[in-house]
Design a protein around this motif. Structure first.
Motif, mmCIF file in Angstrom:
data_model
loop_
_atom_site.group_PDB
_atom_site.id
_atom_site.type_symbol
_atom_site.label_atom_id
_atom_site.label_comp_id
_atom_site.label_asym_id
_atom_site.label_seq_id
_atom_site.Cartn_x
_atom_site.Cartn_y
_atom_site.Cartn_z
ATOM 1 N N GLY A 1 0.873 -1.292 -0.127
ATOM 2 C CA GLY A 1 -0.070 0.146 0.060
ATOM 3 C C GLY A 1 0.791 1.339 0.061
ATOM 4 O O GLY A 1 0.287 2.591 0.189
ATOM 5 N N GLY A 2 2.241 1.089 -0.233
ATOM 6 C CA GLY A 2 3.242 2.254 -0.101
ATOM 7 C C GLY A 2 3.412 2.831 1.098
ATOM 8 O O GLY A 2 3.811 4.033 1.596
ATOM 9 N N HIS A 3 3.140 1.805 2.264
ATOM 10 C CA HIS A 3 3.313 2.409 3.649
ATOM 11 C C HIS A 3 4.881 2.059 3.851
ATOM 12 O O HIS A 3 5.247 0.647 3.496
ATOM 13 C CB HIS A 3 2.334 1.614 4.642
ATOM 14 N N PHE A 4 5.444 2.908 4.656
ATOM 15 C CA PHE A 4 6.879 2.595 4.997
ATOM 16 C C PHE A 4 6.788 1.529 6.217
ATOM 17 O O PHE A 4 6.148 1.609 7.245
ATOM 18 C CB PHE A 4 7.662 3.783 5.494
ATOM 19 N N VAL A 5 7.741 0.389 5.982
ATOM 20 C CA VAL A 5 7.532 -0.810 7.156
ATOM 21 C C VAL A 5 9.091 -0.468 7.927
ATOM 22 O O VAL A 5 9.110 -1.132 8.846
ATOM 23 C CB VAL A 5 7.247 -2.028 6.435
ATOM 24 N N ALA A 6 9.987 -0.158 6.993
ATOM 25 C CA ALA A 6 11.318 -0.190 7.578
ATOM 26 C C ALA A 6 12.314 0.665 6.994
ATOM 27 O O ALA A 6 12.315 0.792 5.828
ATOM 28 C CB ALA A 6 11.782 -1.742 7.962
ATOM 29 N N ILE A 7 13.246 1.184 7.741
ATOM 30 C CA ILE A 7 14.421 2.010 7.034
ATOM 31 C C ILE A 7 15.776 1.233 7.870
ATOM 32 O O ILE A 7 15.843 1.159 9.008
ATOM 33 C CB ILE A 7 14.364 3.684 7.538
ATOM 34 N N ARG A 8 16.950 1.065 6.957
ATOM 35 C CA ARG A 8 17.871 0.738 7.318
ATOM 36 C C ARG A 8 19.138 1.743 6.564
ATOM 37 O O ARG A 8 19.005 1.994 5.463
ATOM 38 C CB ARG A 8 18.198 -0.756 6.923
#
Lengths: 788, 158
Positions: A310-317
């Motif tokens: 859905g274009g939602h951010f789930v993680a950032i590294r």
């Protein structure tokens, strides 16, 4: 209706009268009777062993008083570092020494080897040229990757060029890795945050003075925080106790971070004055400033953003190499860590974040805070990777941001990177931006550009920053070796005028105007009845100075607290004068009234009674009306906003023109809108400068190729447009008494990604699939990207 | 050491100089007129702009001896006779055209020279003219506004 007085009024700046007539007093305008002049002989090589320094011929030159070398500073402390970072294995960072004058080795071009003190500046300069230095040149390490992969050692004694390998939050690492591995989509971006030279227009100056009669030293210096300099220099370098050391930072011509730090020249001039029993003055040339003022930014980052379907951010590294230069500048370790990693949530609900930063020594000028300090680096990578993700997924760049915003009702909001945002409304600032930037009219403007053969692009992004740098107990846990409160003394004079002594320092921000607006508003007296003293440790309470957009949020709050104490005491005096109970006294518009009666006494009568206490409750209350407050806030403040940049790109040459720039900021409550506008304008110009023009470039030997205004492209008047700025969205800070958030750095934090997003957009509209171009987006870089 | 004489802000002045003494040094060090600032060493920043015989010059780019007999005006000579701010200075204050104040003297002197030559400059002409004056604080936005406002006031008074 705009206010014409007090908090919220665009009061014209009182300091302008002296600056506009040539009556400002900057440090270089200070001359002390009998002063001598210092000139530093600096290393012309980036790395080398000093085998001999022969000063004999130079010492015989006309006017020479004494020549100092590193040997004269054995036994004198090195320049201290004010922040200790703990690495991801629980080990403290590597902390090599930083001598005042080089000892044994030089580690960057500009490292001071010797200093000549002479009767005139010209004689000191001439003699420095006659010093014979033998340096056995060593291979320099400039590139960060080479530095961590077995390049030459900048500091032999620490056995590595790695200062620390920081993981944040280390315990979340596995979970973040798994989320990225299993994600629907991962957008990856590798980018450079270019090294900048802060370039305050006033070069640094130090004048050391010494009074042998009372063994007191005074240092006049171009500093944003004279108390910090006194503490660091007195306690760690020269072993001079505070009561024998006065530091004065008079009018200071801009700082932008570069004048926070304790520099070698300050310690040198203070010590030389003590030894020579006469004042010693040093004024940097701009060329010297380029190789001695701490630089900013210089990160190389790989960021991965994982999204669901859905274009939602789930993680950032993220994985970053951060350049520290050759030595640890005063607050250098904190910038790529606590002022960078903690901002990686941005304005968004990303549940999982892991930040890795390896900070590296190289044979370059030390790197430390520059306007925004860590937060621009965080914002740039985040807002660039979001834009790239939007392109990859075919989602409108504004829509993808809105889809992931922390909602207004979610505040206070705890991020996965240790911050708790108190207030904000990111949809509201984006709504405002869409209006003020006329985003609906963009397509029509793009067509007009196209008709001229130009490519028009629109870049939009958000930012958040943690400002009001404090609270002491928190920053102490994070490694700060100082408190980060602020102080104010409010002295009410016998006839009712007020002098405020603040630990904050103004070097362009207009405190002499805005601080009285607050106090006058609280006391119901004219702004002109309130005066501000700042910049002199002899007449201000111990304060931590001005940086991190902290002055009104922390220093202003201290002033409010001290003024509240004044009002409280004045009510007791008024109660005595009117034979009433203090609880029944109401204070408004400069008058103390007994509630429910027509009895009142004026502000001036109470002030006079405090100093002429003939009719005064002396048994219960001290005479006088002067109060001091130290304010240590409960949290950072979190200004945020949405920015839009439109560029026109010439496809023939790659040249980018910024056509318009709009900024919708939420700074909470505002004291002086005119000054806030000006702060945002200046920040945007610096951000546009970073994005399009500025770059501190070293060659592989460690020579700074952009070491003057001939090579380092400062933004000029014809490089930027007029700006559209708006700060009508206001979600007041909940934990300081003014509800203010700070505005000094926002422009510089929020603007670089807007410019780069706009250029990538322009290229895309022209049919060029260019995912990213590293700043500065010079014509040659843009042209090369188009023709790759 | 040779001697140099000139008029500065309407006053006859003279002083001993070295051959290499810059006009900016003579103004700042010998005359103690410290409103003229030095922000670079490559004639780029414009903080040192003064008027020499009616022309805006970067005083770091002239030797003091080159100003022999010249009529120099520095920022200290720009206020009205009663000490109040001149039109351009006032416009800078009214429009918040300065922050740290370091580049300001040069900006005011350049603005005055521009408005002498071009009483009604466009925004683009102002920005183009200020190419030789660097400001790090204001982003130029309010400097441009100030010069436009000053131009309007001067035209109205003419």
């Amino acid at each position: 209706m705009p206010k014409d007085f007090g908090i919220g009024a665009s009061t014209k700046r009182r300091e302008d009268a002296r600056f506009l007539t040539g009556n400002g007093q900057y440090t270089d305008d200070i001359n002390i009777h009998g002063q001598a002049y210092a000139h530093f002989l600096r290393s012309q090589v980036a790395h080398g062993k000093i085998s001999a320094v022969n000063v004999e011929a130079a010492a015989a030159m006309p006017g020479v008083i004494r020549i100092f070398t590193g040997a004269d500073f054995e036994g004198v402390g090195g320049l201290p570092c004010g922040w200790q970072v703990t690495d991801r294995h629980g080990e403290p960072m590597k902390e090599p020494g930083h001598p005042v004058l080089a000892q044994g080795k030089v580690r960057h071009v500009g490292d001071p080897i010797a200093a000549v003190v002479a009767e005139s500046a010209a004689e000191a300069r001439d003699a420095a040229e006659a010093i014979e230095v033998e340096i056995e040149e060593l291979p320099a390490v400039i590139d960060m990757k080479a530095a961590v992969e077995g390049g030459p050692l900048v500091h032999d004694d620490i056995g590595s060029n790695l200062c620390y390998d920081w993981g944040f939050i280390e315990d979340n690492r596995d979970e973040v890795d798994a989320a990225i591995r299993d994600a629907h989509h991962v957008t990856t971006l590798e980018l450079t945050n270019n090294r900048l030279v802060p370039n305050a227009m006033e070069p640094r100056v130090a004048v050391g003075d010494y009074n042998a009669a009372n063994d007191e030293s005074t240092l006049y210096t171009t500093s944003q925080n004279p108390h910090v300099i006194r503490l660091l220099m007195g306690a760690f370098v020269l072993a001079v106790p505070e009561h024998k050391l006065r530091v004065v930072a008079p009018d200071v011509g801009g700082g932008f971070g570069s004048k926070i730090f304790h520099y070698a020249e300050e310690a040198f001039c203070t010590l030389a004055a003590r030894q020579l029993r006469r004042a010693v003055k040093w004024t940097a040339s701009r060329s010297e400033a380029f190789v001695t003022d701490a630089h900013g930014r210089d990160h190389v980052t790989r960021i991965e953003l994982a999204l669901d379907d859905g274009g939602h951010f789930v993680a950032i590294r993220t994985s970053t190499l951060a350049n520290l230069g050759a030595y640890l500048s005063t607050f250098a370790p904190s910038i790529p860590t606590w002022l960078h990693g903690t901002l990686m949530a941005g304005n968004y609900r990303t549940p999982l974040i892991y930040v890795n930063v390896r900070a590296v020594f190289t044979n370059t000028v030390p790197v430390d805070a520059y306007r925004g300090a860590g937060r621009p680096e965080a914002t740039f990578q985040l807002e660039r990777v979001i834009d790239k993700a939007a392109r990859e997924l075919g989602i409108d760049p504004i829509e993808i941001r809105r889809r992931n915003f922390i909602a207004a009702e979610d505040f206070p909001y705890a991020t996965p990177v240790a911050l708790e945002y108190d207030t904000g409304n990111y949809h509201a600032t984006m709504d405002r931006l869409e209006e003020i930037a006329d985003l609906q009219g963009f397509e029509a403007r793009a067509e007009t550009s196209q008709a001229k053969g130009k490519l028009r692009g629109l870049g939009v992004n958000c930012y958040i920053e943690a400002c009001g740098i404090a609270p002491s107990n928190l920053v102490g846990q994070l490694g700060a070796r100082a408190g980060l409160y602020e102080s104010a003394t409010v002295r009410v004079n016998a006839t009712g005028s007020v002098t405020v002594m603040t630990g904050s320092h103004s070097h362009g921000q207009g405190h002499e105007t805005t601080f009285p607006q607050v106090v006058a508003d609280m006391l119901g007296i004219e702004e002109g009845q309130v005066n501000i003293l700042h910049g002199d440790t002899a007449n201000t309470p111990m304060g931590m100075g001005t940086y991190g957009s902290r002055s009104i949020a922390v220093g202003g709050a201290a002033m409010v607290r001290a003024t509240e104490k004044i009002i409280s005491k004045a009510k007791k005096i008024a109660a005595h004068l009117m034979e009433a109970s203090a609880e029944d006294i109401e204070f408004s518009e400069g008058a103390f009234k007994v509630a429910g009666t027509d009895k009142q006494v004026a502000w001036g009568d109470v002030c006079l009674a405090a100093y002429v206490p003939h009719n005064y409750p002396l048994a219960e209350l001290e005479p006088g009306l002067e109060e001091t407050a130290f304010y240590d806030p409960a949290n950072f403040t979190f200004p945020a906003g949405a920015y839009a940049c439109e560029v026109e790109l010439d496809p023939e040459t790659g040249k980018v023109d910024v056509c318009s720039f709009a900024a919708a900021d939420d700074f909470g409550n505002i004291i002086n809108p005119m000054i806030v506008d000006g702060q945002v304008h200046g920040g945007i110009a610096q951000g546009v400068g970073q994005a399009l023009l500025e770059n501190a470039v070293y060659d592989s030997d460690g020579q700074l190729l952009s070491g003057s205004y001939m090579d380092y492209a400062m933004p000029r008047a014809d490089d930027v447009p007029s700006f559209t700025v708006d700060h009508s969205c206001q979600t007041p800070c909940t934990h300081n008494p003014l509800g203010v958030k700070g505005c000094g750095e926002a422009g510089a934090i929020g603007s670089p990604p807007a410019v780069v997003n706009a250029v990538v957009d322009a290229l895309s509209r022209g049919g060029y699939e260019v995912a990213h171009i590293d700043m500065p987006l010079s014509p040659s870089r843009v042209w090369q990207a188009m023709n790759a | 050491m040779p001697n140099v004489s000139m008029t500065v802000n309407g006053r006859n002045v003279s002083g001993e100089i070295e051959g290499r003494t810059l006009l900016s040094e003579f103004i700042r060090d010998t005359l103690q007129l410290t409103g003229t600032h030095v922000g670079c060493d490559t004639s780029q920043c414009g903080a040192c702009v003064v008027h020499a015989d009616g022309r805006a010059v970067k005083s770091c780019t002239m030797f003091a001896w080159e100003a022999e007999g010249a009529d120099i005006v520095s920022i200290e000579g720009m206020a009205n006779a009663d000490g109040s701010l001149g039109v351009i200075q006032q416009a800078f204050q009214d429009n918040h055209g300065l922050q740290c104040g370091f580049c300001t003297p040069g900006m005011v002197m350049s603005a005055a020279a521009l408005l002498q030559d071009n009483p009604d400059p466009s925004e683009a002409e102002i920005r183009d003219y200020l190419e030789g004056n660097i400001c790090r604080c204001t982003g130029y936005h309010n400097i441009v506004k100030a010069i436009q406002a000053a131009a309007g006031s001067l035209r109205a008074a003419a």
